[in-house]
Design a protein around this motif. Structure first.
Motif, short mmCIF file in Angstrom:
data_model
loop_
_atom_site.label_atom_id
_atom_site.label_comp_id
_atom_site.label_asym_id
_atom_site.label_seq_id
_atom_site.Cartn_x
_atom_site.Cartn_y
_atom_site.Cartn_z
N HIS A 177 0.70 -1.09 0.19
CA HIS A 177 0.01 -0.24 0.00
C HIS A 177 0.89 1.11 -0.11
O HIS A 177 2.15 0.98 0.07
CB HIS A 177 -0.75 0.07 1.11
CG HIS A 177 -1.70 -1.21 1.41
ND1 HIS A 177 -2.79 -1.32 0.37
CD2 HIS A 177 -1.77 -1.93 2.35
CE1 HIS A 177 -3.34 -2.55 0.75
NE2 HIS A 177 -3.05 -2.91 1.79
N SER A 185 3.53 2.41 -4.73
CA SER A 185 3.75 3.33 -5.75
C SER A 185 5.17 2.92 -6.38
O SER A 185 5.26 2.96 -7.48
CB SER A 185 3.93 4.91 -5.15
OG SER A 185 2.84 5.37 -4.62
N VAL A 197 4.96 -0.13 -8.38
CA VAL A 197 4.14 0.08 -9.89
C VAL A 197 4.88 0.80 -10.74
O VAL A 197 4.96 0.59 -12.04
CB VAL A 197 2.67 0.71 -9.34
CG1 VAL A 197 2.33 1.49 -10.93
CG2 VAL A 197 1.74 -0.18 -8.80
N GLN A 198 5.64 1.60 -10.12
CA GLN A 198 6.59 2.67 -11.02
C GLN A 198 7.75 1.70 -11.58
O GLN A 198 8.02 1.81 -12.95
CB GLN A 198 7.11 3.81 -10.48
CG GLN A 198 6.17 4.84 -9.92
CD GLN A 198 6.53 5.71 -9.32
OE1 GLN A 198 6.97 5.59 -8.02
NE2 GLN A 198 6.51 7.54 -9.43
N ASP A 244 -2.38 -6.85 -13.64
CA ASP A 244 -1.21 -6.08 -13.99
C ASP A 244 -0.58 -5.34 -13.07
O ASP A 244 -1.10 -4.54 -12.26
CB ASP A 244 -2.06 -4.96 -15.15
CG ASP A 244 -1.05 -4.13 -15.74
OD1 ASP A 244 0.20 -4.43 -15.57
OD2 ASP A 244 -1.60 -3.92 -17.01
N ARG A 269 1.38 -2.91 -13.41
CA ARG A 269 1.45 -1.53 -13.71
C ARG A 269 0.25 -0.76 -13.19
O ARG A 269 0.31 0.50 -13.23
CB ARG A 269 1.65 -1.35 -15.09
CG ARG A 269 3.18 -2.00 -15.72
CD ARG A 269 2.87 -1.56 -17.41
NE ARG A 269 1.71 -2.59 -17.75
CZ ARG A 269 1.08 -2.27 -18.84
NH1 ARG A 269 1.57 -1.53 -19.86
NH2 ARG A 269 -0.02 -2.95 -19.10
N SER A 270 -0.85 -1.49 -12.71
CA SER A 270 -1.78 -0.72 -12.30
C SER A 270 -2.00 -0.61 -11.01
O SER A 270 -2.03 -1.50 -9.99
CB SER A 270 -3.11 -1.82 -12.83
OG SER A 270 -4.24 -1.25 -12.06
N ILE A 271 -1.83 0.67 -10.43
CA ILE A 271 -1.69 0.86 -8.93
C ILE A 271 -3.02 0.50 -8.28
O ILE A 271 -3.26 0.00 -7.35
CB ILE A 271 -1.46 2.04 -8.40
CG1 ILE A 271 -1.43 2.48 -7.06
CG2 ILE A 271 -2.53 3.29 -9.24
CD1 ILE A 271 0.03 2.99 -6.50
N LEU A 272 -4.10 0.76 -8.92
CA LEU A 272 -5.44 0.30 -8.35
C LEU A 272 -5.79 -1.05 -8.37
O LEU A 272 -6.25 -1.54 -7.06
CB LEU A 272 -6.51 0.83 -9.44
CG LEU A 272 -6.60 2.26 -9.48
CD1 LEU A 272 -7.74 2.98 -10.71
CD2 LEU A 272 -7.14 2.89 -8.16
N MET A 273 -5.19 -1.92 -8.97
CA MET A 273 -5.32 -3.35 -9.02
C MET A 273 -4.24 -3.92 -7.91
O MET A 273 -4.75 -4.83 -7.21
CB MET A 273 -5.02 -4.01 -10.39
CG MET A 273 -5.76 -3.64 -11.43
SD MET A 273 -7.79 -3.91 -11.29
CE MET A 273 -7.62 -5.64 -11.24
N ILE A 303 -3.13 -2.27 -5.24
CA ILE A 303 -3.62 -1.91 -3.79
C ILE A 303 -4.95 -2.90 -3.46
O ILE A 303 -5.07 -3.07 -2.34
CB ILE A 303 -3.74 -0.46 -3.36
CG1 ILE A 303 -4.73 0.11 -4.24
CG2 ILE A 303 -2.49 0.16 -3.61
CD1 ILE A 303 -4.93 1.61 -4.15
N GLY A 304 -5.66 -3.07 -4.70
CA GLY A 304 -6.68 -3.85 -4.48
C GLY A 304 -6.52 -5.23 -3.98
O GLY A 304 -7.49 -5.96 -3.62
N ASP A 351 -4.76 -5.95 -1.67
CA ASP A 351 -4.64 -5.85 -0.17
C ASP A 351 -3.60 -6.83 0.26
O ASP A 351 -3.96 -7.68 1.39
CB ASP A 351 -5.98 -5.96 0.46
CG ASP A 351 -6.24 -5.60 1.87
OD1 ASP A 351 -5.29 -4.83 2.23
OD2 ASP A 351 -7.16 -5.82 2.61
#
Lengths: 557, 92
Positions: free
Chosen positions: B15, B20, B23-24, B44, B46-50, B52-53, B55
């Motif tokens: 998280h 960050s 992902v970067q 993926d 590269r996807s921060i949303l996926m 952190i999702g 968890d």
């Protein structure tokens, strides 16, 4: 015609000024525009998201530390490839750019919210990004901190971390939010910057730009369109407060000389540079988590000893109360694996960890004792999350076995408050952790913003448990202090003093206010205020009646 | 099929700042990389949303996966990054 509003005072101080509202979120158009050119519409959506990301990059460059990290993470979210694919897919299905962006964010928002806790807080970040992107597409100004060209009182539904990270205390006289709680990030930041602030004030929704507002961040009182006399009175009180702050020094005492030690809460060596530190009578709560988190192996005894010594030396001749390690399943240590728990607040945390791993506590006590032996500080040690007299007895035996002579416990579990007399029979002092005691007494998660009113430190049940604990201390002639947020609220500090508390420990920025307020009241007045608070039937009543009585006593009613 | 199982070193888990950074770094690789919880669906990297999702908590294992030229080098770099503790914040 003036009108009074009430919220939760989270950062003390008085402010008078014109309202400037955080720009409202743009409304999504009711009708989805027909998409004629899918490629063009997809590019339009992508441009909007990139504009949002670029704006966040620029703000990240101006912010520092944790604030910058949050902004960088948000920029990554705006540039998320999975989000971009979802938006493109929705446009192909016929949604226009604003509706596609709205729907794509909504899907991720639901996923994060379903995870709860920390992740649910990130959902607010997504709302913020969605709003910015939609504003860009509609040609509206990006929502954010307003800049009316003069100092103002910032009024908002709630503040996103992206907003608070770039607040300028020279322009923002005060902060009022409709939502938010006593320990949320708005409260913490406002206190840090010394900006008077009130949260959890739903009626603030009616305040409009330019409207004159007076706010008292200590009491949580707001007056819209205040009459001139009231403003003059508030300005006079603000000047008096500033003068008292400036002239406030020395040990804590009431107007008639009753001593109450004023201590600071310290989270690590970095806090020792805070401006209030030299005037404090010591450290009432030295958190030790900084030694244990962020590492792959447990700190050695020598390593710990060196760090404790550094802090003890900085407080030579003063008190330092060390709290032993306080972590649980929500902050697991790499070298002490803990399976995730359904309810980490009610699980194996604080002193309870020593049931599984007695070695960790034993090493810590040995290191504290060794550092104390070579120092001129008056060192005490206390355990967090003690629930029973037996636990207190076990901890005291362990600490004394290492040669520590001043041993205490935190009272933050209702069971400990109810059995305070039995617990104090085994230890030398107790310290009330009012934040956790409120959470456990009112059965309210400290992160649950919408339940913030239940965590109000003026809640009758909390005040009664606090009073009972202090009473047990008075009866046993053993010191009982308070080291939660309650100690930093000047009016509550008076109430606690009246109850018989021997020390108050708080963030260094609150010391001057509490010291000067204490010096302006006698012990007898404090006792009256304590009785008034305990007689009240609700948190707002307790706060209001104590304020009324205190003001009468000051002759400014 | 190159794959790495790695234990997340940051106490906050995948998280905030550690996510960050990860992902970067994933976005800089020459091949697409996925990340999954053991027995979970890969997402993926590269996807921060996926990410952190997912968890993922500190001390939990994750599985990295990539195909094609440079997959091993990419996985080595990302696995090393995950194993390190990046937590910047001190908990209160």
């Amino acid at each position: 015609m003036s009108r009074e509003l009430r919220g939760l005072g989270v950062s003390a101080g008085i402010a008078v000024g014109p309202v400037a509202r955080l720009a409202a979120a743009p409304e999504l158009p009711d009708v989805n525009a027909e998409v004629e050119d899918v490629e063009f519409e997809t590019a339009r959506a992508a441009d909007a998201l990139e504009a949002v990301a670029a704006d966040l990059d620029a703000r990240a460059a101006q912010a520092d530390g944790a604030g910058a990290d949050v902004l960088v993470a948000q920029a990554l979210m705006a540039r998320d490839p999975v989000l971009a694919d979802a938006v493109a897919g929705l446009v192909r299905e016929g949604r226009d750019a604003p509706h596609a962006i709205d729907a794509a964010f909504a899907e991720h928002r639901r996923a994060l919210e379903a995870l709860g806790g920390y992740m649910a807080e990130r959902a607010a970040d997504l709302d913020d990004l969605r709003t910015r992107a939609v504003a860009h597409l509609l040609g509206l100004p990006m929502p954010g901190i307003p800049d009316p060209g003069h100092p103002f009182i910032l009024v908002a539904d709630d503040l996103a971390p992206a907003d608070t990270a770039t607040l300028d205390p020279a322009k923002v006289l005060g902060i009022v939010t409709e939502r938010g709680g006593p320990t949320g990030h708005t409260a913490i930041l406002a206190k840090q910057l010394g900006i008077p602030a009130i949260t959890a004030c739903p009626d603030a929704v009616a305040l409009t730009d330019g409207q004159r507002l007076m706010l008292d961040g200590a009491s949580g009182l707001l007056v819209a369109d205040p009459e001139d006399a009231l403003v003059a009175d508030a300005e006079r009180r603000a000047r008096e407060l500033a003068a008292r702050r400036a002239s406030s020094h020395g040990p804590g005492r009431t107007a008639d000389g009753h001593p109450v030690r004023l201590l600071v809460n310290v989270g690590g060596p970095g806090d020792l540079a805070a401006p209030g530190i030299p005037g404090a009578q010591g450290v009432g709560l030295l958190r030790t988590e900084f030694l244990f988190l962020e590492r792959a192996t447990a700190p050695t005894r020598d390593e710990q000893e060196a760090l404790y010594r550094e802090i003890f030396d900085a407080f030579a001749g003063r008190t330092v109360i060390v709290r032993t390690l306080d972590v649980g399943a929500d902050k697991p240590l790499a070298y002490l694996p803990q399976a995730p728990e359904e309810n980490p607040a009610l699980g194996v945390r604080g002193l309870r960890l020593s049931r599984r791993d007695p070695e960790l506590l034993d090493e810590q006590l040995a290191a504290i004792a060794a550092a104390a032996r070579g120092s001129d500080a008056d060192v005490g040690v206390m355990a967090p999350m003690v629930a029973t007299a037996r636990e207190a007895e076990g901890f005291a035996a362990a600490a004394r076995g290492h040669g520590l002579t001043k041993v205490g416990v935190m009272v933050e579990v209702p069971a400990a408050a109810l059995c305070a007399a039995d617990i104090l029979a085994h230890v030398d002092f107790a310290s009330l952790g009012t934040n956790d005691l409120a959470q456990y007494t009112l059965a309210t998660d400290r992160l649950a913003g919408e339940l913030a009113d239940l965590l109000d430190p003026w809640q009758p049940a909390l005040l009664r448990l606090v009073a009972a604990t202090i009473e047990a201390g008075v009866a046993a002639d053993k010191p009982v202090g308070v080291c939660g947020e309650a100690a930093s609220e000047p009016m509550l500090a008076l109430v606690l003093t009246g109850m018989g508390v021997t020390s108050l420990s708080m963030g260094a920025t609150s010391l001057a206010d509490v010291r000067s307020t204490l010096a302006a009241h006698t012990l007898e007045q404090c006792r009256d205020l304590a009785a008034t608070a305990l007689a009240a039937g609700s948190a707002p009543d307790a706060r209001a009646s104590v304020e009324a009585v205190a003001r009468e006593g000051m002759g400014v009613g | 099929m190159p794959e790495r199982t790695v234990t997340v070193g940051s106490k906050v888990g995948l998280h905030a700042r550690p996510a960050s950074l990860f992902v970067q770094a994933a976005a800089r690789q020459s091949v697409p990389v996925t990340i999954a919880k053991p027995d979970g669906d890969p997402v993926d990297a590269r996807s921060i949303l996926m990410v952190i999702g997912l968890d993922v908590r500190g001390g939990q294992d994750v599985v990295l996966h990539a195909d094609g030229d440079g997959a091993d080098a990419a996985l080595d770099e990302l696995a090393a990054l995950l194993a390190v503790d990046h937590d910047a914040e001190v908990a209160s």
